[in-house]
Structure formats: structure tokens, C-alpha cells
Motif scaffolding. Structure first.
Motif, PDB file in Angstrom:
ATOM      1  N   GLU A 108       0.831  -1.208   0.000  1.00  0.00           N
ATOM      2  CA  GLU A 108       0.000   0.000   0.000  1.00  0.00           C
ATOM      3  C   GLU A 108       0.870   1.263   0.000  1.00  0.00           C
ATOM      4  O   GLU A 108       0.487   2.292  -0.572  1.00  0.00           O
ATOM      5  CB  GLU A 108      -0.955   0.015   1.198  1.00  0.00           C
ATOM      6  CG  GLU A 108      -0.309  -0.170   2.556  1.00  0.00           C
ATOM      7  CD  GLU A 108      -0.239  -1.623   3.012  1.00  0.00           C
ATOM      8  OE1 GLU A 108      -0.264  -1.838   4.241  1.00  0.00           O
ATOM      9  OE2 GLU A 108      -0.169  -2.518   2.144  1.00  0.00           O
ATOM     10  N   THR A 109       2.049   1.202   0.631  1.00  0.00           N
ATOM     11  CA  THR A 109       2.966   2.343   0.611  1.00  0.00           C
ATOM     12  C   THR A 109       3.479   2.574  -0.802  1.00  0.00           C
ATOM     13  O   THR A 109       3.540   3.717  -1.280  1.00  0.00           O
ATOM     14  CB  THR A 109       4.160   2.098   1.556  1.00  0.00           C
ATOM     15  OG1 THR A 109       3.683   1.861   2.880  1.00  0.00           O
ATOM     16  CG2 THR A 109       5.096   3.304   1.572  1.00  0.00           C
ATOM     17  N   ILE A 110       3.826   1.499  -1.481  1.00  0.00           N
ATOM     18  CA  ILE A 110       4.315   1.593  -2.857  1.00  0.00           C
ATOM     19  C   ILE A 110       3.251   2.197  -3.760  1.00  0.00           C
ATOM     20  O   ILE A 110       3.538   3.060  -4.602  1.00  0.00           O
ATOM     21  CB  ILE A 110       4.747   0.197  -3.365  1.00  0.00           C
ATOM     22  CG1 ILE A 110       6.002  -0.260  -2.597  1.00  0.00           C
ATOM     23  CG2 ILE A 110       5.008   0.220  -4.862  1.00  0.00           C
ATOM     24  CD1 ILE A 110       6.424  -1.674  -2.900  1.00  0.00           C
ATOM     25  N   GLN A 111       2.001   1.799  -3.565  1.00  0.00           N
ATOM     26  CA  GLN A 111       0.907   2.334  -4.371  1.00  0.00           C
ATOM     27  C   GLN A 111       0.717   3.825  -4.116  1.00  0.00           C
ATOM     28  O   GLN A 111       0.508   4.614  -5.042  1.00  0.00           O
ATOM     29  CB  GLN A 111      -0.389   1.578  -4.059  1.00  0.00           C
ATOM     30  CG  GLN A 111      -1.563   1.970  -4.959  1.00  0.00           C
ATOM     31  CD  GLN A 111      -1.246   1.820  -6.431  1.00  0.00           C
ATOM     32  OE1 GLN A 111      -0.719   0.799  -6.886  1.00  0.00           O
ATOM     33  NE2 GLN A 111      -1.542   2.850  -7.222  1.00  0.00           N
ATOM     34  N   GLN A 112       0.811   4.238  -2.860  1.00  0.00           N
ATOM     35  CA  GLN A 112       0.681   5.659  -2.516  1.00  0.00           C
ATOM     36  C   GLN A 112       1.801   6.487  -3.131  1.00  0.00           C
ATOM     37  O   GLN A 112       1.569   7.610  -3.588  1.00  0.00           O
ATOM     38  CB  GLN A 112       0.676   5.836  -0.993  1.00  0.00           C
ATOM     39  CG  GLN A 112      -0.618   5.430  -0.325  1.00  0.00           C
ATOM     40  CD  GLN A 112      -0.554   5.625   1.196  1.00  0.00           C
ATOM     41  OE1 GLN A 112      -0.095   4.752   1.932  1.00  0.00           O
ATOM     42  NE2 GLN A 112      -1.008   6.763   1.653  1.00  0.00           N
ATOM     43  N   LEU A 113       2.997   5.930  -3.140  1.00  0.00           N
ATOM     44  CA  LEU A 113       4.131   6.636  -3.740  1.00  0.00           C
ATOM     45  C   LEU A 113       3.900   6.864  -5.231  1.00  0.00           C
ATOM     46  O   LEU A 113       4.151   7.959  -5.757  1.00  0.00           O
ATOM     47  CB  LEU A 113       5.425   5.841  -3.522  1.00  0.00           C
ATOM     48  CG  LEU A 113       5.970   5.803  -2.091  1.00  0.00           C
ATOM     49  CD1 LEU A 113       7.085   4.775  -1.977  1.00  0.00           C
ATOM     50  CD2 LEU A 113       6.474   7.178  -1.654  1.00  0.00           C
TER      51      LEU A 113
END
Length: 399
Positions: free
Chosen positions: A91-96
Motif C-alpha cells: 500500500e505504501t508503494i501504491q501511494q508513492l
């Protein structure tokens, strides 16, 4: 008995000479740091294509704050921000990606910053960028960072180090760590650069010619001090490292003893590693090739860490009051005065206006204990990646 006393006296004088050299080195570069460095002269004033790389090892919260600030940085040319994702949540990667940050995922059995950077450079197109800037996961670029870095490259440099400084000083340990970094900046960066020598790298807030950086990272391995390895490789190539004293990158400072000890364990392990690796080569470079910059890097690895140096000098001063052999108490007192002068001269004036400074100085004995503890943990740094944990911090208004 005479033989034992004579032997002990010789040993103490040898130790005294070594510690005197430490104090002279620090005091000299502290003093010359007040010499104004030559201004940069732009030879090729163009806007270079820059990529900003941010290695992130399991730092899901902080990397989002850092990345948002990075993509909103003002620069007249083209630049892209990439996060090297090592152990980040999906989810962090997607937000980035949502905020316009490129994500380069890496997977290692044993993670190191050097390997992460090398993998990222391999993944990026060779001719897509002219310059690569490196930030730590908690770093915020100060106003004009990329613009001023570009000017340094226009002046002909291939390697640039900006002024990394504290973005938080909200605890005594954080302020002590901030003071330590500024003293490092003065002695190993500003002082050296002022007399025409290369600045030391600091691990972040630095920029490289893109193709040259690829070469530097070749075979970087699993060293715990990739910035020091780069330092040695650069001076071996006899490339000068530019220091931008008025260009800031804000960095989170250590707030507690546990993290302080962990960080210093990694630093001491790196210092010992490079002393062993390059001590002999330093002599070869000096006498065969006249490369005094390389030899100077070896000398830096030979120096006692400053907090330990304070404790060692204090110990020998007290011991000399009762020991009948070796240098007199006056000698050790002079060394303590020289060291104190070097540190007080090197600390920027703005820190003396901080009312919490003396509370930070009171923490020095505890910091010394942590450094001694770190000495006994250096094997741990060789077997595991001792990353420094971070939290999202606003830039301090006190600096």
C-alpha cells in the motif's frame, strides 16, 4: 622496576604523541574553516536532467512525507524522484506511485544502502539523466538544493556534497547529535574545501555525475559505510568533491541513547573496516602517486572518534595526577584545551543562542558510555543491517 617504569613511560609518550596529532588535526581544520572558499564559476550553465534517489528500508511512514516534499521541490530543469523500496508495504508503494514518485523495488538477503543504490542505477536508463542526487529516507531538500547542485556541475565538478543539518532539536540527545554533525561539517567538509581539498561525503545530501556514479558503485559490496568507500574511490581517481556550505538538506537527529549506540556501532565498524583496507594503500598513494587526498582519508580513519577522544584525554589527565611516569598533567591539560578549542570554534554561532545547549552538553558522559558500548558491538554491524529508525519530523525553526 626501572625497566617497567621506562617501558610504561615510553608507551604513554607514544600514546600522547598520537593523541596530540588528533588534537592538532581537528584544531587546524576547525581554524581554516573560517577561510572563505573560492566562489563557483559556471563554465557550462545548462539545466541538467536530475534523478533523486531515496533508499527506503522498511520506513513506510517517513518515506511518504519525504517523497511528497521531494516531488514539490522547485528546480528550473527536469527532475524525477525515485524511491528504492526495500521491504516497503504494497500500500505504501501504491501511494508513492499516486503522488508521482517512481518506485524501484529491490530484494536482498542482506540489505545495504550501497547495494540498493547500485541496483537502482542498473534499473534506470543509462542516458536518461545527467546527475543523480542521494537523499536518506528522512531528508528534506532545502530551498534551491537542486538549482545550486546544478550550478556546481556547471562549474565542472562531478561530485557535490551539500550542507546536511538538523531538522529537529527537540531533545537533549537530538541537539547533541546536531552539534556533532555541524562540527563534522566544519572540520571534514568546510575546512577541507576552504583550502582546496575535497570535502568528505556524509551519505546523503550528495550528488554525482550519473555515469560516474555507476562506475563508483561497481562492486560496492556489503560494506556498512558506503559513503566512506565512495570517498576513497573518488580521491583515488583524483576527483575533487565540492562542498556547498550554504545549501541545506535537513536530516532527522537521534533522540535516544539506544539509537545513538546503534548508529555509532555502524560508524565505528566502518572506520575500522576502511583503516584495515586502505592503510597500506594510503602510503603507496602518497609516496608513489603524490595523492595526498587519499592519504588524508586514511588519516581520518586513523583518528579517535571525538566523543571517545574527550573521554580518553580526561582519563589520562586524571591518571597522570597519580602516575610517576609518562607525560605530565600539564601536557594532558593542554590537549584537553586544544580539543575544546577545536570543538567550540567548529560549532556554528547559532547553536550558542540555543538555551538547551548546556543540557545537551550534560549528556556527553552518557554519550561517551554509549560509544564505549558501541565498541563492543562492532561485530554485530558486520552480520546485520543496522538501519537507523526514523519518524516524520517537521523542519525545526531554531536553525
Amino acid at each position: 622496576m626501572d625497566f617497567l617504569e621506562s617501558t610504561a613511560s615510553v608507551i604513554l609518550y607514544v600514546i600522547g604523541a598520537y593523541l596530540l596529532f588528533n588534537c592538532c588535526y581537528l584544531l587546524f581544520f576547525s581554524l581554516v574553516s573560517h577561510k572563505k572558499a573560492k566562489p563557483l564559476v559556471e563554465l557550462l550553465p545548462i539545466d541538467r536532467r536530475i534523478c533523486v534517489l531515496i533508499p527506503a528500508y522498511r520506513e513506510n511512514e517517513v518515506i511518504l512525507e519525504t517523497s511528497k516534499a521531494a516531488v514539490n521541490h522547485a528546480y528550473s530543469g527536469d527532475f524525477d524522484v525515485y524511491v528504492i523500496a526495500d521491504g516497503l508495504h504494497p500500500e505504501t508503494i501504491q501511494q508513492l506511485k499516486t503522488i508521482g514518485v517512481g518506485v524501484l523495488e529491490v530484494f536482498f538477503e542482506k540489505s545495504t544502502k550501497g547495494k540498493a543504490l547500485a541496483a537502482a542505477l542498473e534499473a534506470l536508463p543509462e542516458n536518461a539523466y545527467d546527475v543523480v542526487a542521494i537523499l536518506d529516507v528522512d531528508n528534506i531538500m532545502g530551498r534551491g538544493f537542486l538549482q545550486e547542485v546544478n550550478k556546481a556541475f556547471s562549474a565542472g565538478y562531478k561530485v557535490v556534497q551539500a550542507h546536511r543539518t538538523a531538522k529537529n532539536m527537540d531533545s537533549s540527545f537530538a541537539l547533541l547529535d546536531a552539534c556533532n554533525e555541524e562540527i563534522n561539517n566544519t572540520i571534514y567538509r568546510k575546512g577541507h574545501y576552504a583550502i582546496g581539498m575535497s570535502s568528505a561525503l556524509i551519505g546523503s545530501g550528495m550528488a554525482f555525475d550519473f555515469r560516474y556514479f555507476r562506475k563508483l558503485l561497481t562492486g560496492i559490496g556489503e560494506t556498512v559505510g558506503e559513503d566512506k568507500e565512495l570517498d576513497f574511490r573518488i580521491v583515488k581517481d583524483q576527483e575533487k568533491i565540492c562542498y556547498l556550505n550554504d545549501v541545506f538538506v535537513y536530516d532527522e537527529k537521534i533522540e535516544n541513547a539506544k539509537v545513538f549506540t546503534q548508529q555509532r556501532t555502524r560508524w565505528i565498524a566502518a572506520q575500522i573496516e576502511f583503516l584495515k583496507k586502505y592503510a597500506f594503500e594510503g602510503l603507496v598513494q602518497l609516496f608513489r602517486n603524490g595523492n595526498y587526498e587519499f592519504f588524508n582519508k586514511v588519516v581520518q580513519a586513523f583518528l579517535v572518534p571525538r566523543i571517545l577522544l574527550i573521554g580518553v584525554l580526561g582519563y589520562f589527565f586524571l591518571a597522570s595526577l597519580v602516575l610517576p611516569v609518562g607525560p605530565s598533567p600539564k601536557f594532558w591539560a593542554i590537549l584537553l584545551v586544544m580539543l575544546s578549542a577545536a570543538l567550540f570554534i567548529a560549532l556554528p554561532a547559532r547553536f550558542y543562542r540555543n538555551k538547551q545547549l548546556w543540557k545537551a552538553i550534560v549528556q556527553l558522559p552518557y554519550a561517551l558510555f554509549c560509544m564505549v558500548k558501541a565498541l563492543f558491538q562492532i561485530k554485530k554491524a558486520k552480520t546485520s543491517f543496522l538501519s537507523t529508525p526514523h519518524t516524520a519530523k517537521a523542519v525545526s525553526n531554531e536553525i
